[in-house]
Motif scaffolding. Structure first.
Motif, PDB file in Angstrom:
ATOM      1  N   GLN A 234       0.838  -1.194   0.000  1.00 19.99           N
ATOM      2  CA  GLN A 234       0.000   0.000   0.000  1.00 19.99           C
ATOM      3  C   GLN A 234       0.880   1.255   0.000  1.00 19.99           C
ATOM      4  N   THR A 235       0.355   2.316  -0.579  1.00 17.97           N
ATOM      5  CA  THR A 235       1.145   3.551  -0.662  1.00 17.97           C
ATOM      6  C   THR A 235       1.295   4.227   0.696  1.00 17.97           C
ATOM      7  N   PRO A 238      -1.046   0.977   6.163  1.00 19.27           N
ATOM      8  CA  PRO A 238      -2.448   0.548   6.187  1.00 19.27           C
ATOM      9  C   PRO A 238      -3.026   0.500   7.613  1.00 19.27           C
ATOM     10  N   VAL A 271      -9.941  -3.919  -2.142  1.00 21.33           N
ATOM     11  CA  VAL A 271      -8.674  -4.639  -2.042  1.00 21.33           C
ATOM     12  C   VAL A 271      -8.947  -6.002  -1.423  1.00 21.33           C
ATOM     13  N   THR A 325     -10.859   0.853   1.218  1.00 21.08           N
ATOM     14  CA  THR A 325      -9.843   1.603   1.963  1.00 21.08           C
ATOM     15  C   THR A 325     -10.102   3.101   1.981  1.00 21.08           C
TER      16      THR A 325
END
Length: 633
Positions: A234-235, A238, A271, A325
Motif C-alpha cells: 500500500q502507498t 495501512p 482490495v 480503503t
C-alpha cells in the motif's frame, strides 16, 4: 575405496544425526545427555575401527530401568515426552553397540521414528529438510546393507559408490510422484498434536477488550507476531480494523455488544487480501480498513462492521477478505446520535471549555471535526510510550499539561471532545502499518503495531476515520517508511517467507482445501471429457505407436558398446563366411577356429580378454576392434 562395514557405520551415524537433531530441542536434559554420549561413543568406535563395542546384552540390561522409569512417567497429561525420550535413548544406546545388520536396521528405524516424533511438537519447514535428507540417506544405507550382509569386508570402488548414490536418487525420484498424489488426499493436522494434548497459553494480542489511558505510566511493547496479510504493498501505512469501542465510563472505553442498528457501506478502492492470524484467544477478525466480506463459514457481523468468529483461533488460521480503503462508512439509515454522544459522568472543566469552544466555532459536524483536529495539529503534542499521565485526570493532564501520550490518549481525548461538542464519535481498535515482505508479498504485523483511532460521524457523509496520533510533532519519524533492510533483515524476511509458504501450502492445508482440490479435479475431468475429439484420439494412437517402436528397439538403441561390437562382428562373419553352419549356436572361439581367418581370431582374442574378465573396453581397444571389423567387412 571404502569397505562396506566402514561406509555403513558412517551412514548410520549420519542417519542418526538427521533423525535426532530436530528432536533434540524438545528433549529433556537426561535424554539429551544420553544422545550426546551415544553419538560421541559411536564416533570414537569408528575412529578406532570398532575394537571396543559394548555387548548387546549389557546395553539391553541398561535399558530396563530406563524403560521402567519412563513407564511410570507416562500419564494422560504427559503422554508424549516419555515416548520420545525412550526413542532417543534407544537410538543412542544402539550407536554404542556392535554394528551388525540387525542393529543397523534398528538404528535406521529409530532415527526415522525420532524425526517423525518431531512433528508432535513442531511443523516448521525445517522438518522438510531433515525428511529429505533421511529419504536420501536411507536408500543408500539399505543398498549398502545388502552388500554388507553378504560380505562385510567388501571394498567398494568410487565408481561403484557413485552407482549406489544414483540408485538412491532414482528411488527418491520415483517416490516423489507418489507423494504428490497422496498429499492432497491423506488427512493431516494443521497443528502439532502436542499442542492439542497440552494447549499452550494463547498469546494475548495487542488488541484489548478495553482502552483505558492513565492506567500505567509506561506502555510495554512486544514484537511477537500478530498476523500476516498477503496483498500488494500500500502507498500509505495501512489501517487494520478489528473492533469498535462505543461506550465510555470514566477513562475506560469498552464495547457495548448491543450495537445500535446502522447500515454501513464502505467506500474507496476494493482490495482483496489473505489474512493469516497467529493463535490467539480473541475471536475478532482482522481486515484491511473496513471489510465488506470475509470468507469464514461461521461469522457474526455487527452493524458497525466488526466481524467476529464463533470460536477462538486456537491455531494459525488463514482467511480471505475484501475491503474498502476509503476510510468512510456511509449509512442508508440515521444513526442513534444520542448513543454516540454519551459522555463519562465527570468531565473536567478544561475539557468542557475546550469542547464548548469547538462547538461554538464549528457550525456543522465537519467544521467541528476540523476544529478539533486543528487543536491537536497546533497543540505541540508528542507521541510517547513512557512518562505517561496516570490517574482519573490523566486525559486532562495529557491535553493541558504534559501533552505527551500514546495513541489511546490521542484517540480518547479527541473522541470525548467531539462528543462534548455534539459530534458522534467512537474509538476503533486495530493495527497500523507493518513490515512489508517483498519476497513473500505480505505485511508482517506485530503486536507493537496495535493502534487506536477515531471514527466521527459527519452528517451527510457518514463515519469518517480520523487518527489524531498522526498530528503528533514526532509522527513523521514514527510512521514513516523505514530504511531499506540490510542483509540480516533480508535473510530474516527470506526465512519468514519460506515459513509462511510452508504454513499456507502444507500445514494449513485442511480438509476444506482437500475437498476443493477434489472438486476442481472432477470439474477438469468433465471439461476434458467434453473437449475430447477424434484428433486427440489419433494423436494419442500415434504417440503410443512411437513408444511401442522405441520399446521394441530399446536393445539396439540403449545397448552397451561391447554389445554393439559383438552384433556387428556376428553380422559380418555371417555375411563373409556363409558356408559356416550353425553360426548362431557357436561360441566366439569356435567361430574363430571354424573361420580360419587371422583377423577373426585377433578380434575374438582381444574382445574376450576384456569382456570375459568382466572389464569394460577402453577407447584404444574399441578403435582396434573397429579397425579389424572394417578390414573384415
Amino acid at each position: 575405496m571404502v569397505t562396506t562395514s566402514r561406509l555403513i557405520a558412517y551412514l548410520s551415524l549420519a542417519i542418526s544425526l538427521a533423525g535426532v537433531i530436530p528432536l533434540f530441542v524438545w528433549l529433556e536434559t537426561f535424554p539429551r545427555l544420553i544422545v550426546v554420549l551415544g553419538l560421541a561413543i559411536g564416533m570414537l568406535q569408528e575412529l578406532r575401527q570398532g575394537r571396543w563395542y559394548i555387548k548387546s546384552w549389557q546395553l539391553n540390561l541398561a535399558l530396563v530401568p530406563i524403560f521402567i522409569w519412563y513407564i511410570l512417567q507416562y500419564s494422560r497429561s504427559n503422554p508424549v515426552q516419555p515416548v520420545v525420550s525412550v526413542l532417543a535413548i534407544m537410538l543412542a544406546v544402539r550407536l554404542c553397540g556392535e554394528k551388525n545388520t540387525r542393529n543397523l536396521l534398528q538404528i535406521n528405524l529409530l532415527a526415522l521414528f525420532c524425526l517423525a516424533s518431531t512433528s508432535l511438537f513442531d511443523l516448521s519447514p525445517t522438518f522438510l529438510f531433515w525428511l529429505g535428507l533421511l529419504l536420501l540417506l536411507l536408500p543408500v544405507s539399505l543398498i549398502v546393507l545388502t552388500f554388507h550382509a553378504q560380505n562385510s569386508r567388501l571394498v567398494l570402488q568410487n565408481s561403484e559408490f557413485r552407482k549406489i548414490l544414483m540408485a538412491a536418487l532414482l528411488i527418491l525420484l520415483v517416490t516423489l510422484p507418489a507423494m504428490a498424489v497422496l498429499f492432497p488426499v491423506l488427512p493431516r493436522t494443521a497443528f502439532p498434536l502436542w499442542h492439542f494434548l497440552n494447549p499452550p497459553v494463547s498469546a494475548t494480542t495487542g488488541i484489548s477488550d478495553k482502552v483505558e489511558p492513565g492506567s500505567t505510566a509506561n506502555a510495554a511493547e512486544t514484537r511477537s507476531l500478530a498476523f500476516r496479510a498477503e496483498l500488494p504493498r500500500q502507498t500509505q501505512p495501512p489501517y487494520w480494523r478489528v473492533t469498535v469501542f462505543n461506550q465510555i465510563q470514566g477513562n475506560r472505553w469498552s464495547r457495548n455488544p448491543v450495537v445500535p442498528l446502522e447500515v454501513s457501506i464502505p467506500s474507496g478502492a476494493s482490495v482483496s487480501q489473505t489474512i493469516t492470524v497467529e493463535p490467539s484467544a480473541s475471536r475478532l477478525l482482522i481486515s484491511l480498513d473496513t471489510a465488506a466480506e470475509i470468507s469464514l463459514p461461521r461469522l457474526k457481523v455487527a452493524p458497525d462492521a466488526v466481524f467476529e468468529n464463533l470460536r477462538s483461533f486456537s491455531r494459525r488460521t488463514s482467511y480471505t477478505a475484501r475491503s474498502f480503503t476509503g476510510g468512510i462508512l456511509t449509512g442508508s439509515v440515521p444513526i442513534r446520535r444520542a448513543f454516540y454522544l454519551t459522555l463519562p459522568g465527570k468531565l473536567s472543566p478544561g475539557i468542557r471549555q475546550l469542547a464548548a469552544r469547538i462547538r461554538q466555532e464549528g457550525r456543522s459536524d465537519a467544521e467541528r471535526l476540523e476544529r478539533a483536529e486543528q487543536h491537536f495539529l497546533n497543540g505541540g503534542y508528542r507521541y510517547s510510550r513512557v512518562g505517561l499521565p496516570t490517574g482519573h485526570d490523566a486525559l486532562d493532564q495529557f491535553l493541558f499539561v504534559s501533552k505527551q501520550g500514546h495513541c489511546e490518549f490521542f484517540a480518547s481525548s479527541l473522541a470525548i471532545l467531539l462528543r462534548a461538542a455534539g459530534v458522534p464519535a467512537r474509538l476503533v481498535g486495530g493495527y497500523l502499518g507493518g513490515e512489508y515482505n517483498e519476497l513473500g508479498g505480505y505485511y508482517l504485523v506485530s503486536e507493537d503495531r496495535a493502534h487506536v483511532w477515531v471514527e466521527a460521524y459527519v452528517e451527510g457523509k457518514g463515519w469518517v476515520r480520523t487518527d489524531p496520533s498522526r498530528f503528533a510533532v514526532n509522527a513523521a519519524t514514527l510512521w514513516s517508511e523505514r530504511k531499506k533492510p540490510g542483509i540480516a533483515a533480508r535473510l530474516r524476511l527470506l526465512l519468514d517467507a519460506l515459513d509462511y509458504r510452508w504454513t499456507r501450502t502444507v500445514v494449513s492445508y485442511d480438509f476444506e482445501r482437500q475437498a476443493e482440490q477434489l472438486r476442481s479435479a472432477g470439474a477438469k475431468l468433465q471439461t476434458l471429457e467434453h473437449a475430447m475429439r477424434w484428433r486427440w484420439l489419433l494423436s494419442s494412437g500415434v504417440i503410443l505407436l512411437v513408444l511401442l517402436a522405441l520399446f521394441k528397439s530399446r536393445k539396439q538403441w540403449f545397448c552397451s558398446r561391447e554389445e554393439r561390437l559383438l552384433r556387428r562382428f556376428k553380422r559380418i562373419v555371417k555375411h563373409r563366411f556363409e558356408a559356416l553352419d550353425g553360426l548362431d549356436t557357436l561360441g566366439l572361439f569356435e567361430i574363430a577356429a571354424a573361420s580360419g581367418d587371422i583377423r577373426v581370431r585377433q578380434f575374438v582374442d582381444r574382445y574376450a580378454a576384456a569382456v570375459y574378465q568382466d572389464k569394460k573396453l577402453g577407447p584404444d581397444e574399441i578403435r582396434q576392434l573397429d579397425r579389424l571389423l572394417d578390414e573384415l567387412q
